[in-house]
Design an enzyme around this catalytic site. Structure first.
Site, PDB file in Angstrom:
ATOM      1  N   CYS A  31       0.792  -1.233   0.000  1.00 50.65           N
ATOM      2  CA  CYS A  31       0.000   0.000   0.000  1.00 50.65           C
ATOM      3  C   CYS A  31       0.826   1.287   0.000  1.00 50.65           C
ATOM      4  CB  CYS A  31      -0.980   0.004   1.165  1.00 50.65           C
ATOM      5  SG  CYS A  31      -0.255  -0.361   2.773  1.00 50.65           S
ATOM      6  N   HIS A  63      -1.836   7.049   3.216  1.00 48.62           N
ATOM      7  CA  HIS A  63      -0.413   6.991   3.554  1.00 48.62           C
ATOM      8  C   HIS A  63       0.267   8.215   2.949  1.00 48.62           C
ATOM      9  CE1 HIS A  63      -1.101   3.149   5.168  1.00 48.62           C
ATOM     10  NE2 HIS A  63      -0.496   2.369   4.304  1.00 48.62           N
TER      11      HIS A  63
END
Lengths: 347, 347, 347, 347
Positions: free
Chosen positions: D148, D240
């Protein structure tokens, strides 16, 4: 100085770690035994569990080998922070084997001959221990402290007993530490509240009546107060807040309530016990207090804070109460219980 | 398609931005005017204020020049998200000048001839507008929606009126967006709760009775329910949670309450208004709901969620209610008010 | 015992309150003056500002009347936690009037004759004070500590100077307390990071070179290290974390670096200054440390923690460093500066 | 409309739920199979797992019975959100049995004949599938998407390949959803950061080179960029953030970089795939962006945002990049992979 060896059952959990932190510099008690599950047994404490408190882990505890929680090598006095799923069986084994088990678990709290103690509130309930050995068939004894939110509620109510407490409605906002470790997943609580804590409302509604009750004929007469509780989880580290409304038989002034809280003292203060707060209950004047971050740590986490007293349009008065749930509401509560027993010659 | 020009007063604030977001694709209303303080006037919106919502800021609004909030160039219909410190004066100016002011501010809510509306609950209160012009000396009109926590409470209570609501005790856990921007400093709320919101408890205790009241002889007869509220701030982005306990004259079954909530519909549903939730109140069966993160956004933030119905040892029933405070409790509430007025031919 | 009277400029702010907290039991310094803006002047401290720390506000400070920050009645030694928007002018006034100003503000840090001190790192920079009076035309003196994140970075780098530090890349994750009060709105930071702190990167890139520089001919020769910084704000109460990568001329082993950090001592440790940490830098072995909640408070907040040392595929080594930003990085830093001056006979 | 039946392996987990949410209204794919562990098998989905997303759980999925994840009844196309501890074995079983496994797990990402895809970046890597059957002995195929955080980094770097990327230093600030469910305990992350994510830095440093690499002779030639990563966990729900510094062979202007990002398009945009963002990479001009709360959801969570471009004193440029980790970085990435395969006739 600290000359009384003590054991900790459930040493690796959230409450167990708080026991270790609070006993690090205790004048009477010295940690001499760490009991936990088989998974941890045989390892040094520091290898059996990550230390999760900002306090420094004492070196001797860090290096002490954790044992499988079973009677045998443990000192006579043991503190239990065991999970309730195993506390029932293990604590009974210790009691049978002659240990004094000072427990934070819920399993025996409502037993007729088991004291459910807040030393400032019901020190005389210790007398229940006389009959406990016979009734339970134990050589030792079990003594308990209340659920972490019940402590706050019962402390706030105790000084009001003189006014005749009839009804108490309470909604709690409880800290994540109350759920143990790993406890509440961050995904569930970030920017959120969880309006449910399993079994918590029932504990408040029943435990508080026993704690506030009176001792007569070797048994506790429950206090007649009727309680209704709603419990919620919020993103607070330590400190349970309680929004409370009370109906009182007498109609005291607000000043009389504040004075009752501020002047409240009990047996721990008389005996000057090491963990006893100088002032068990503080009333805060500021409009926006008590707050967990600012107030839960008062008196080393052993003081309860009350604020926002005002008339209730439905009952008589409304106020907020706050206490540190893993200290005043768990490990500190148990340690104060043990101090009381020691001072009263019961260890 | 969207053919009715509207203005937004207090366009740069938290509620003002929510107005912009909700009107971005509105089928009837089109933002044609942005009013704010002198500090912002003369700048393009995107330069006057940082956009603070995850929704995309529409380009035409971004580039629209903000005007000093005063009647003159604004469309007839204006939404007001003004701060209450200035709303009183500015809204009156607009009303005098003939505007229809659909306001989220508290200033005029309790005026005798100003409707305090939740369209599902009291659509008939619009009739107050007939007398407003004369009584206030306004050519236009002001219509208001309730305080953000009151909306949730009044929505949850409205379907229970049939059972004779006598008393309601409530403790709220309110989101930070309710405090506007910049609002609550992060230092004050991180890992904390603040057990006080200025003026909020009074608003709940008074506004709810007017909203639930009945229209008679051109004035509102307050509902006889007596309320007691404690309001707290928690670290939630959007969504006010309300722990409620109610005393009812009749003694309905739990199923009857749940059915009352689930089947509750009002004028917005009859009229199929664009912002009307299909189901204004959802009852959630899960033990740990409603939760702000999971449920506040139901039906685009216009649905209220209720859960945890259970008997109350002191009153009759306890439950939790939740609603989105800047949508159902502020900007969306005002827009639904305006839609109702349009559908009823009052614009 | 505490016999040296001191003043605090900017007493009501975040850093000012931390000064008060840290000086509450100081063995040498006693708060005898509180200076703030005109808005606060004339009020008792407790009425001029809400106390926002969990530490207890000392009664004498609570009741002390705040004065308008201007020379005159203040003691010779004053700590400054003034906002940089006013610190330039006010600190100069105090210095002109003969005060020793121990400042946390950025205004004079880069002045040629103003020491920018971390006592463990560059105690000899105090010599700059000899020339300061003449060059600035001040009867008194100004001495400064670095920006809160720079302290952590410079402390972590100082023991590595022996290996020839050439380059340092750093990304910080900084606590909200670094933004003062009210500081970061909760709306902006809940569940979020803000990847920008105004002016912070420049401070790191310039201040660190002066701090690590060497004194020669009455002036500082900047250390040749080249730095590149990215600074971000995260939802942490106290403690700035720094992800660092360093290129070193020599190629030491990891063990040599760890030993350099652990054995690092400076003048404060030699002189056993009251606020000096026993071990200025701890290296933590656990894979997931240092963490703000667990480690920022080490040694009363005066210790810096380092961990996660590993090879860097681009430079030589990577590691994480952490320090308490309002203690080691602000108020505690200034107090240690003053202690050093006192011990060196410069007060 | 949605006519292609698909299965979801690991349906009850965090990524599995995101698959369900994203496929709820998919124009091509329809969920026809839910696979999970034995513990869940045989139960309706709604009873096997609590639904943890704000999105509405579709009724047909809620009532679908979960099966033990094994080939047999599953459709040809299966998405895998399995935990890596079991994904290796189960995905191979499905591939052997002839299924097309579009996997989010790390187990096969670095296999020579397994494409590690970001369709905008390396659509041609699909050609690896030609040799996969033979080399692995599978009748079906496995195709993977990156870790990710790697997706965000590789997306931000891809448009810069034209300038000759030599080195990339990155520090990430990663959301809690990246850790799955229950994932990070709230006790560990409240007011805290955790400067370590197991295995994450290695994944970034290796996966990015394969993704950015070029296809030649039936195998991938890794891109020559050298990466160094530090990964941290912060209290963010989704998104993120990556603080990046890059060294480039050519010396482009900042405008050239911004233009490269903004004009970046790939095969998904050419093919107008249902999940393809219109603009894969947005460059944000505001000084304090991108931010997870405001920007991670751009283009339904499939857009990557870049901001804060500036010169790096050590390399050439520094910037921040952000992407939604469970959409662009997991479930959405896999769905885009499957859409690409369908459009290219490979299903």
């Amino acid at each position: 100085m600290a000359s009384i060896p003590v054991g900790i059952l459930g040493a690796t959990g959230m409450v167990g770690q708080q026991f270790i932190a609070l006993l690090a510099d205790h004048p009477w008690f010295k940690v001499a035994y760490l009991g936990a599950s088989e998974r941890s047994a045989g390892k040094a404490f520091k290898d059996a569990a990550a230390w999760r408190l900002p306090n420094r882990l004492p070196d001797d505890v860090a290096n002490r080998v954790v044992e499988n929680a079973a009677p045998g090598t443990a000192p006579k006095l043991v503190f239990s922070g065991l999970d309730s799923s195993v506390a029932g069986e293990i604590e009974a084994e210790f009691a049978k084997a002659g240990h004094i088990v000072v427990s934070n678990s819920r399993n025996y709290r409502m037993f007729d001959t088991v004291p459910l103690m807040i030393p400032e509130v019901n020190a005389d309930h210790l007398k229940l221990l006389d009959a406990q050995g016979h009734s339970q068939g134990w050589k030792g004894r079990i003594i308990t402290n209340p659920n972490c939110s019940t402590v706050v509620i019962a402390m706030a109510l105790a000084p009001l007993r003189q006014f005749g407490i009839e009804k108490t409605m309470v909604t709690t906002l409880q800290a994540i530490s109350g759920a143990g470790y790993p406890g509440v997943p961050s995904w569930d609580i970030l920017g959120n509240i969880i309006p449910f804590i399993s079994g918590e409302e029932e504990k408040i509604e029943t435990e508080a009546r026993k704690i506030l009750g009176s001792l007569g004929q070797g048994r506790i007469e429950d206090h007649p107060v009727r309680l209704s509780a709603t419990t919620t989880r919020v993103l607070v580290r330590d400190g349970h807040s309680c929004s409370m409304s009370v109906a009182l038989q007498q109609k005291p002034t607000p000043e009389a309530l504040i004075d009752a809280w501020r002047s409240f003292r009990g047996r721990p203060q008389e005996l000057d016990l090491p963990s006893a707060p100088k002032q068990p209950i503080a009333y805060l004047e500021e409009a926006n207090r008590p707050q967990p971050v600012l107030d839960a740590g008062r008196e080393g986490g052993m003081g309860v804070s009350v604020g926002r007293l005002r008339r209730c349009p439905l009952f008589d008065y409304k106020f907020m109460a706050l206490g540190h749930n893993t200290i005043r509401g768990a490990a500190g509560a148990a340690i104060l219980n043990a101090e009381l027993m020691h001072a009263e010659g019961l260890l």
